[in-house]
Enzyme design. Structure first.
Site, PDB file in Angstrom:
ATOM      1  N   ASP B  16       0.809  -1.208   0.000  1.00  0.00           N
ATOM      2  CA  ASP B  16       0.000   0.000   0.000  1.00  0.00           C
ATOM      3  C   ASP B  16       0.844   1.261   0.000  1.00  0.00           C
ATOM      4  O   ASP B  16       0.634   2.170  -0.813  1.00  0.00           O
ATOM      5  CB  ASP B  16      -0.934   0.024   1.225  1.00  0.00           C
ATOM      6  CG  ASP B  16      -2.071  -0.987   1.092  1.00  0.00           C
ATOM      7  OD1 ASP B  16      -1.936  -1.929   0.294  1.00  0.00           O
ATOM      8  OD2 ASP B  16      -3.069  -0.836   1.812  1.00  0.00           O
ATOM      9  N   ARG B  98       0.341   6.271  17.269  1.00  0.00           N
ATOM     10  CA  ARG B  98       0.155   7.273  16.223  1.00  0.00           C
ATOM     11  C   ARG B  98       0.744   8.634  16.572  1.00  0.00           C
ATOM     12  O   ARG B  98       1.349   9.280  15.710  1.00  0.00           O
ATOM     13  CB  ARG B  98      -1.328   7.410  15.871  1.00  0.00           C
ATOM     14  CG  ARG B  98      -1.982   6.126  15.356  1.00  0.00           C
ATOM     15  CD  ARG B  98      -1.076   5.344  14.468  1.00  0.00           C
ATOM     16  NE  ARG B  98      -1.738   4.252  13.753  1.00  0.00           N
ATOM     17  CZ  ARG B  98      -1.066   3.323  13.107  1.00  0.00           C
ATOM     18  NH1 ARG B  98       0.270   3.315  13.107  1.00  0.00           N
ATOM     19  NH2 ARG B  98      -1.706   2.362  12.464  1.00  0.00           N
ATOM     20  N   ASP B 127      -7.064   6.129  12.309  1.00  0.00           N
ATOM     21  CA  ASP B 127      -5.638   6.474  12.235  1.00  0.00           C
ATOM     22  C   ASP B 127      -5.374   7.763  11.468  1.00  0.00           C
ATOM     23  O   ASP B 127      -4.494   8.536  11.828  1.00  0.00           O
ATOM     24  CB  ASP B 127      -4.854   5.315  11.622  1.00  0.00           C
ATOM     25  CG  ASP B 127      -4.698   4.180  12.619  1.00  0.00           C
ATOM     26  OD1 ASP B 127      -4.732   4.461  13.830  1.00  0.00           O
ATOM     27  OD2 ASP B 127      -4.550   3.032  12.186  1.00  0.00           O
ATOM     28  N   SER B 182      -6.740  -6.836   8.108  1.00  0.00           N
ATOM     29  CA  SER B 182      -5.932  -5.629   8.177  1.00  0.00           C
ATOM     30  C   SER B 182      -5.263  -5.641   9.548  1.00  0.00           C
ATOM     31  O   SER B 182      -5.937  -5.752  10.564  1.00  0.00           O
ATOM     32  CB  SER B 182      -6.850  -4.419   7.997  1.00  0.00           C
ATOM     33  OG  SER B 182      -6.191  -3.249   8.375  1.00  0.00           O
TER      34      SER B 182
END
Lengths: 410, 410, 410, 410
Positions: B16, B98, B127, B182
């Site tokens: 990705d 994050r 996210d 995922s």
């Protein structure tokens, strides 16, 4: 002390409350009414009647009530609607039984024309507070006799001496030093305090636990349960509907078999000190996890967060004895309001101490919509570009502050 | 779109973000700086360098940083001081990583003179919010490129076609439909979302889990750990002091061996939908229980309750991406203030998925005083008669209200 | 843009919404339904009908509704039960009107078979959020057209040019630069924003205020009012019962005469920036003080504190537009539950900007008992010695901590 | 009772504490140390020394301390940083003085080797709790003598008889029935309770008020003040810097002149009953409004809301006497952390009881940005289109729920 004419005593039939019964008769010269409740503690209650009769209690003054259904339906289940835990761990098994006992004591006071109640809780614990706040809230003029705060029998030896002097039968275990623990049991839990547990660094002994096997001794095969909820309350197990107290008893049986629900903690009492307690709450442990799981698909996010924010306060109210206080009722109005949509079923796997939620479903009230949540929906229900604006506006105040800081060279 | 000159991309080296790298070069005609972080996800990072070079990224524009210690010391541990859990279950393993990535992205922006950042988070998840709120808070004028919200490669097929067209290597697993989940991993946890999990009623498949054995496969013998805390942070395991990230890695290793820390839940995303997630947080699960236990003897009751009341709000702030917001910092000031006395050790027993606290001790800061809590103290530290007044005054408002109700015949 | 067939427009009849009306017809080529509400803003509404007809709106597509009673009874009064103020100052006069307008817009959508709504709120304010969150909550598939976020008429000049080009009558005041303020009015308040107020350091000009005289110009003689409450709602003024909206109108009249309810503040908008606003809320200012006063003798302490703790959250929900959200309803369930006993009357003195509570009384629900509170009761309802125990137990945790600190030489 | 050797008495020099002084000497046969504090109550303190000497107190045992600066700097100002008000009205003038008196009592205990403290607060009020919780928190083994809970002088008559019998001078006002009010004063306020105020429905008499003129008697001309804040504390009035206590005294003088700060309310005491109190807090009333105003431009929205959410709890802690408790300190850590940016000045207009904020400004920390807030910015700092996404995502959960309800025909 002579102004009490008739006192209703919360009477278990055990040594302590038998001594209290006699002490009340002697000290207050009052008529005593005994009240013994079946809350699912798993003990025969009829022996309490025989003992009471021996103390000269009139048959019509002996109350032995099966409160199991009321207990679970009107106290345990409403509390679980809030996912209630005290101090992150404790499921409030003792706390939630006290307001019902207080309520029933006052009902019997009204029925028998008594003017006082009495109980066997000590002056150091939470239970005295719970009994007495409940009683005062329900009958503000009630007199309350708390022998442990009044008498001088403040050691095990003095208590035994008093018993022997007054011909109160003392079982062998008491003579040998008594149980090593102070225990309390009802359909929600059994608790252990005192003696061997007074060192919070020392592990509890395996033979203390009574309701659950150890995870090590639990079956090697997992067991699955389907739990069905209606308006936030458990209504069926594996498709079988039962009254509230039977559901909880069944969860206890199954949970205990799988070593579920043991807890060892240090808690903060309302009267100001820390105390070490061990608890077995097999059914409640399963119920709490399952209730959260059914809420996870049927409750709106902000409603769930509001409940989470208020839960510790609600838990403290119950722990501290304020079940019958108006602020608990006001919170309950909010909590119950939220449970209208909490309908559906949860699948849990039980295995050697573990309660594992493996699935949750609601035919009527699920707010889970996979077509929106997943990566590739494209039904157009959700436009990913919207997220840009969402973030930009949520960031605005942060950016303004950062701009200011930058201008000031911070 | 032509106004971006240099963009720092959070680059994993996977399919990705490789497509994003290429797409940025083509679409924005900008120089790309890649940033790859070691947060303990357990993957080789050097391949990311090789791949970046193949895309023509200049060597000085390739950043591969080991952030493991900073991650655990400055993000994970501060969060655990608050006993943080989101929605009663989730330990925030993804959320807490994050803000560190955002911070490092901005540092690299400042170092390289870039004017934009880019990331591979989709427009439906949390996210993107966490990255972008952090970036805006740290550099308010930063440009942010979120390809998933901009491009039209909104299906796996289109993405693969783009990759093939541009000569981006596609591993076999992607061609076969890609991973069924995922995933996101760092030292605190690994998460699974999507595909097979989209039906919240369906049990997760056993072969999904990567970090922990199942409780069934865990050792038959329990293992005990002594965990030592200083000012609320774990500092040693079984007497062995280590840096923060090594402690957590060790807890992960041991916890994973014993089948600890699996979680399967439905959570509420900040962007508005519910989503099903599975998590493995072996070390964090142990740490949370142990931290609560050391607090149980070293924290004042009302301080502990204040923390419990604020915790859900603090958890939501982190979940929603507000780590760098002033309200999170203000809460942290309170939380950290309370941890000064949280020193001591906790003994836990690990067995087939269970984390059982069996003892807690503090040489310097224990507020547990058995001479006060127990039944028979009589050192005089506590006068049981005081409880009568305590209850009477706490009951006063309830009695006044009950009197009024009685007068009105309610 | 062509997929809208019929749009219901919140139409005031003024310049802005007239331009929007025309713009909708031109841009969306859709049928327009106009909705004009009487919320007590004090303007003639029939001119809006004439104007709408001129734009070719069919008579049956023109809705002019008197919502004053519903507004005060079902929105303002429920909000005042919570003593709601936003950020310590603002009485939410604009915020509370929006959900009613949203509700009525959707009702008209359902009645007329429309597929969209439109409004004149800008893209920078709170009102767009309030209208749209309400509309989405009540009809999730509704299309919403917010011209200020779509068109390019983003300056006063462009707007006037558009109006002139399309033959929309422009009043002289608009040609001369328009009102110096952006205003909003309803039965609860009138607000002023923008232009002259953009410097938060500058005092508002005296001639801005419309509903109240200045305290300096108010009568030299004070006026007393007796306000009667039932279940938390105002039901009579000086013994005269009236419908909710008439009560509020009467309070506005009297309060305005005495210079009551002016407010000048800087508030935090939901969309992220600070803005300066001036408000006149004469009736609401009196009502808030009086409601607190009647609660002060009829609400239990802990219930009052629970309400106070939740009030800022409830206020933010309303400010941010979440009236129709389930969390607001859940809080309302709690709030309304508490108001059952809020019955009685309050005497206030109004004088040159001051609202002075001088007395409060409740025949049926007063929890004020002077025989307990005063120094010399001695009816025995309160034993002063109880306070010793109360203090001792409340101090216990503090003493244990201080003992520990002393032992450690801290 | 004979185990007290030396007691430090909080001694005002008035009748009540003089009787207590004598009673302590007689009953406890102990040495008495007198402590008289200047908290700005506006009374001569030297007469207290003369009286104490007459009772045979040794000169070195007489402490008369000017605590005014410490009081305002370390207690009043920190409290105002939180915009503290109890039950929506009360500015805590009495509550905030008690912890300082407790602290000084214990300091004198340590200095003089005393083993007890004594005070003149009754057994029905909050002050006993505040004194004693403070003392216990600072010296856990301290003995506390609260004569009103011990002796039998529980009426004004008995007290006067005791005074006459022991040659304690009784002023004429006491003989004539004493003051009609129980009063307490310090730099923050003066309070009135009891007697004429016991009927909450009756208006307070005009001649009761001592520090403020009535609004009616206040000057006809308004007065403007510029108040400068640094880190949340007032530092200058009209450009003139002064120590904390002089600033507050000056605000009191000016506020009192303009009839500002009268309050008449019914409050909930910690000991369980409601009581009617009247207060004059002229300076504090101005300070509270001004502090909110400077925060309105310098505090982040969410930080301000966090403070608002916590304020009632913080206020209750102070009201209930928990200033020295760890939970108050933890909250203070949060509050003080937020005040770093609260710098700037506020302009207020004072007129006949009104405190009107007319402007606020901060050269260094203003988060108010008119280019963003206003209608026609177009500098591009804010893209109105972002609001669409912001609303859409915030509405998502509401729409999903509404969809579900629609499908179910609700």
């Amino acid at each position: 002390m002579s102004d009490v004419k008739k006192a209703v005593l919360a009477y278990s039939g055990g040594l302590d409350t038998s001594v209290i019964l006699k002490w009340l008769q002697d000290t207050y010269q009052c008529e005593v009414v005994t009240f013994t409740a079946d809350l699912g503690q798993g003990e025969e209650l009829e022996p309490a009647r025989a003992k009471a009769l021996k103390f000269g209690i009139k048959p019509e003054n002996i109350f032995i009530d099966d409160l199991r259904e009321e207990f679970v339906r009107d106290f345990v289940f409403p509390m679980f609607r809030a996912n209630t835990i005290y101090e992150g761990e404790y499921l409030l098994g003792t706390s939630i039984a006290r307001p019902l006992i207080a309520k029933r004591l006052i009902e019997i006071v009204n029925q028998t024309g008594a003017d006082a109640i009495s109980h066997g809780a000590t002056g150091k614990g939470n239970d005295q507070v719970r009994f007495e706040l409940g009683a005062y809230a329900l009958k503000p003029g009630i007199k309350i006799i708390a022998p442990w705060r009044e008498w001088d029998l403040l050691s095990r030896e003095k208590l035994l001496a008093y018993a022997e002097k007054h011909g109160i039968p003392v079982e062998m275990k008491h003579k040998q030093g008594g149980s090593p623990y102070s225990m309390d049991a009802n359909l929600l839990h059994i608790s252990y305090e005192g003696r061997h547990l007074e060192d919070p660094a020392a592990e509890a002994e395996e033979d203390m636990w009574r309701w659950t096997v150890s995870p090590e001794q639990a079956p090697d095969a997992a067991e699955y349960l389907d739990l069905e909820f209606a308006q936030g309350d458990l209504v069926a197990i594996n498709g079988k509907a039962m009254p509230a107290h039977e559901l909880l008893a069944e969860l206890n049986r199954i949970g205990g078999k799988h070593g579920i629900g043991r807890l060892d903690l240090v808690e903060n009492r309302y009267v100001g000190m820390k105390s070490r307690g061990c608890y077995e709450t097999p059914g409640g442990t399963i119920l709490l996890r399952a209730h959260r799981a059914i809420e996870s698909i049927t409750l709106d996010r902000e409603v769930a967060h509001l409940k989470d924010d208020l839960m510790p306060r609600y838990a403290s109210l119950i722990y501290n004895g304020y079940w019958w206080a108006p602020e608990r009722r006001a919170l309950q109005a909010l909590i119950d309001h939220t449970q209208q949509t909490v309908n559906g079923s949860v699948r849990v796997k039980l295995y050697k101490g573990n309660v594992i939620v493996v699935g949750r479903d609601s035919k009527t009230d699920s707010l889970f919509d996979p077509t929106i949540a997943t990566f590739e929906d494209d039904a157009g229900a959700y436009d990913q570009k919207d997220a840009g604006g969402f973030i930009k506006l949520n960031a605005l105040r942060l950016r303004i502050a950062a701009n200011l800081a930058a201008r000031r060279g911070k």
